[in-house]
Scaffold this active site. Structure first.
Site, mmCIF file in Angstrom:
data_model
loop_
_atom_site.group_PDB
_atom_site.id
_atom_site.type_symbol
_atom_site.label_atom_id
_atom_site.label_comp_id
_atom_site.label_asym_id
_atom_site.label_seq_id
_atom_site.Cartn_x
_atom_site.Cartn_y
_atom_site.Cartn_z
ATOM 1 N N ALA A 53 -75.326 -17.800 6.303
ATOM 2 C CA ALA A 53 -76.229 -18.922 6.008
ATOM 3 C C ALA A 53 -77.446 -18.444 5.215
ATOM 4 C CB ALA A 53 -76.679 -19.582 7.300
ATOM 5 N N THR A 54 -78.047 -19.377 4.528
ATOM 6 C CA THR A 54 -79.195 -19.108 3.667
ATOM 7 C C THR A 54 -80.224 -20.201 3.861
ATOM 8 O OG1 THR A 54 -77.685 -18.190 2.016
ATOM 9 C CG2 THR A 54 -79.845 -18.825 1.223
ATOM 10 N N ILE A 55 -81.463 -19.846 4.066
ATOM 11 C CA ILE A 55 -82.515 -20.867 4.052
ATOM 12 C C ILE A 55 -82.800 -21.180 2.584
ATOM 13 C CG2 ILE A 55 -84.392 -19.138 4.239
ATOM 14 C CD1 ILE A 55 -86.077 -21.237 5.699
ATOM 15 N N SER A 56 -82.828 -22.462 2.256
ATOM 16 C CA SER A 56 -83.032 -22.860 0.862
ATOM 17 C C SER A 56 -84.425 -22.453 0.386
ATOM 18 C CB SER A 56 -82.898 -24.368 0.724
ATOM 19 O OG SER A 56 -81.656 -24.794 1.186
ATOM 20 N N SER A 85 -81.873 -22.368 9.772
ATOM 21 C CA SER A 85 -83.093 -21.799 10.346
ATOM 22 C C SER A 85 -83.894 -22.804 11.172
ATOM 23 C CB SER A 85 -83.995 -21.292 9.217
ATOM 24 O OG SER A 85 -84.450 -22.404 8.444
ATOM 25 N N ASP A 106 -75.473 -27.795 13.562
ATOM 26 C CA ASP A 106 -74.880 -26.650 12.872
ATOM 27 C C ASP A 106 -73.611 -26.269 13.632
ATOM 28 O OD1 ASP A 106 -76.379 -24.663 10.610
ATOM 29 O OD2 ASP A 106 -74.568 -23.851 11.582
ATOM 30 N N HIS A 107 -72.665 -25.640 12.910
ATOM 31 C CA HIS A 107 -71.389 -25.323 13.570
ATOM 32 C C HIS A 107 -71.336 -23.878 14.072
ATOM 33 C CE1 HIS A 107 -69.331 -23.946 9.557
ATOM 34 N NE2 HIS A 107 -70.572 -23.554 9.642
ATOM 35 N N GLY A 139 -70.635 -30.698 11.228
ATOM 36 C CA GLY A 139 -71.487 -31.699 10.592
ATOM 37 C C GLY A 139 -70.762 -32.591 9.599
ATOM 38 N N GLN A 216 -66.619 -19.373 7.320
ATOM 39 C CA GLN A 216 -67.998 -18.956 7.012
ATOM 40 C C GLN A 216 -68.278 -17.559 7.575
ATOM 41 O OE1 GLN A 216 -71.063 -21.884 7.696
ATOM 42 N NE2 GLN A 216 -72.549 -20.328 8.230
HETATM 43 N N1 SAH Z 1 -81.158 -26.320 5.892
HETATM 44 C C1 SAH Z 1 -80.837 -24.951 6.256
HETATM 45 C C2 SAH Z 1 -79.674 -24.488 5.415
HETATM 46 C C3 SAH Z 1 -78.923 -23.367 6.004
HETATM 47 S S1 SAH Z 1 -77.527 -22.838 5.002
HETATM 48 C C4 SAH Z 1 -82.043 -24.087 6.026
HETATM 49 O O1 SAH Z 1 -82.722 -24.293 5.018
HETATM 50 O O2 SAH Z 1 -82.308 -23.167 6.819
HETATM 51 C C5 SAH Z 1 -76.291 -24.024 5.351
HETATM 52 C C6 SAH Z 1 -76.002 -24.250 6.800
HETATM 53 O O3 SAH Z 1 -74.906 -25.137 6.898
HETATM 54 C C7 SAH Z 1 -75.638 -23.002 7.576
HETATM 55 O O4 SAH Z 1 -76.492 -22.878 8.675
HETATM 56 C C8 SAH Z 1 -74.193 -23.240 7.996
HETATM 57 O O5 SAH Z 1 -73.889 -22.668 9.264
HETATM 58 C C9 SAH Z 1 -74.145 -24.750 8.023
HETATM 59 N N2 SAH Z 1 -72.813 -25.335 7.907
HETATM 60 C C10 SAH Z 1 -71.827 -25.051 7.007
HETATM 61 N N3 SAH Z 1 -70.721 -25.787 7.249
HETATM 62 C C11 SAH Z 1 -71.025 -26.586 8.322
HETATM 63 C C12 SAH Z 1 -70.277 -27.564 9.050
HETATM 64 N N4 SAH Z 1 -69.013 -27.884 8.749
HETATM 65 N N5 SAH Z 1 -70.894 -28.180 10.082
HETATM 66 C C13 SAH Z 1 -72.175 -27.865 10.436
HETATM 67 N N6 SAH Z 1 -72.914 -26.941 9.790
HETATM 68 C C14 SAH Z 1 -72.343 -26.306 8.738
#
Ligand code: SAH
Length: 219
Positions: A53-56, A85, A106-107, A139, A216
């Protein structure tokens, strides 16, 4: 450019002309990105937070909040898909105020825990009052238990428009979602008062995919 604290980061975004509204600026001022990112939190760039995962980048969070702002009025209900995050979940909660509610989903269990720990460390009252709840789940299916939502933010790129999310949106309501695999675009999906749905592409982006948990974690 990197700032030495959170208000420096928000001021840099302001100088770059990212904000249209003071509400968004104030929301980002009230959530300390340094409590959600370990390394160089006050730079306008994305960062790895583990588990694929990446924080935007802060400017992307600002764009999302600006775009959703009409549906982030006090008392409104929000779903944050891929809460990672927990940073944006807290900003969304700030915007909907004490009468509002934000569900972060989150999953990856470790990321649900990370988001919870981060918000507890930054803004514990958001969790204690249940203005923010974090849940584990896919999600792509939304979170019907708390539906319908005034708006839905999606923090990972969907291969196709997820119909379940559209179904869980109020009339009127809005979804901010990156869609695509090789090339991705942010789509604004609007449902009007009569339930008519329209889709508009806003900008090209690069997000991690909205996918299966096992995929993932394999990377
Ligand atoms: N808004 C977050 C983005 C994190 S990156 C931030 O800025 O910190 C994208 C996130 O989507 C990850 O945490 C990943 O685990 C989640 N993700 C990916 N596929 C998913 C799914 N099918 N259901 C729920 N979360 C998911």
């Amino acid at each position: 450019m990197t700032a030495s604290n959170n208000s420096g980061l928000v001021n840099n975004l302001k100088k770059a002309g990212i904000f249209q509204s003071e509400r968004v600026e104030n929301a980002m001022k009230s959530v300390d990105r340094g409590k959600y990112v370990n390394y160089d939190p006050y730079r306008d760039s994305p960062q790895q937070i583990g588990y694929g995962a990446t924080i935007s980048a802060p400017h992307m969070h600002a764009h999302a909040l600006e775009n959703l702002a009409p549906f982030l009025q006090p008392g409104m209900k929000v779903l944050d898909v891929g809460c990672g995050s927990g940073y944006l979940t807290a900003c969304l909660a700030e915007m909907v105020g004490p009468e509002g509610k934000v569900v972060g989903i989150d999953h990856i269990p470790q990321l649900v825990k990370l988001a919870t720990d981060n918000v507890m460390n930054d803004r514990p009252e958001l969790l204690e009052s249940k203005r923010v709840i974090f849940v584990l789940g896919d999600g792509r299916k939304g979170y019907p238990e708390e539906a319908p939502y005034d708006c839905i933010h999606v923090g990972a790129a969907a291969e196709k428009m997820p119909q379940d999310l559209i179904d869980q949106l109020k009339s009127p309501g809005r979804i901010f979602i990156p869609v695509g695999s090789n090339s991705q675009y942010i789509y604004q999906i609007d449902k009007d008062n009569d339930g008519n749905v329209t889709k508009k592409s806003l900008m090209g982006v690069m997000y991690v995919p909205l996918t299966d948990a096992q995929k993932q974690l394999r990377g």
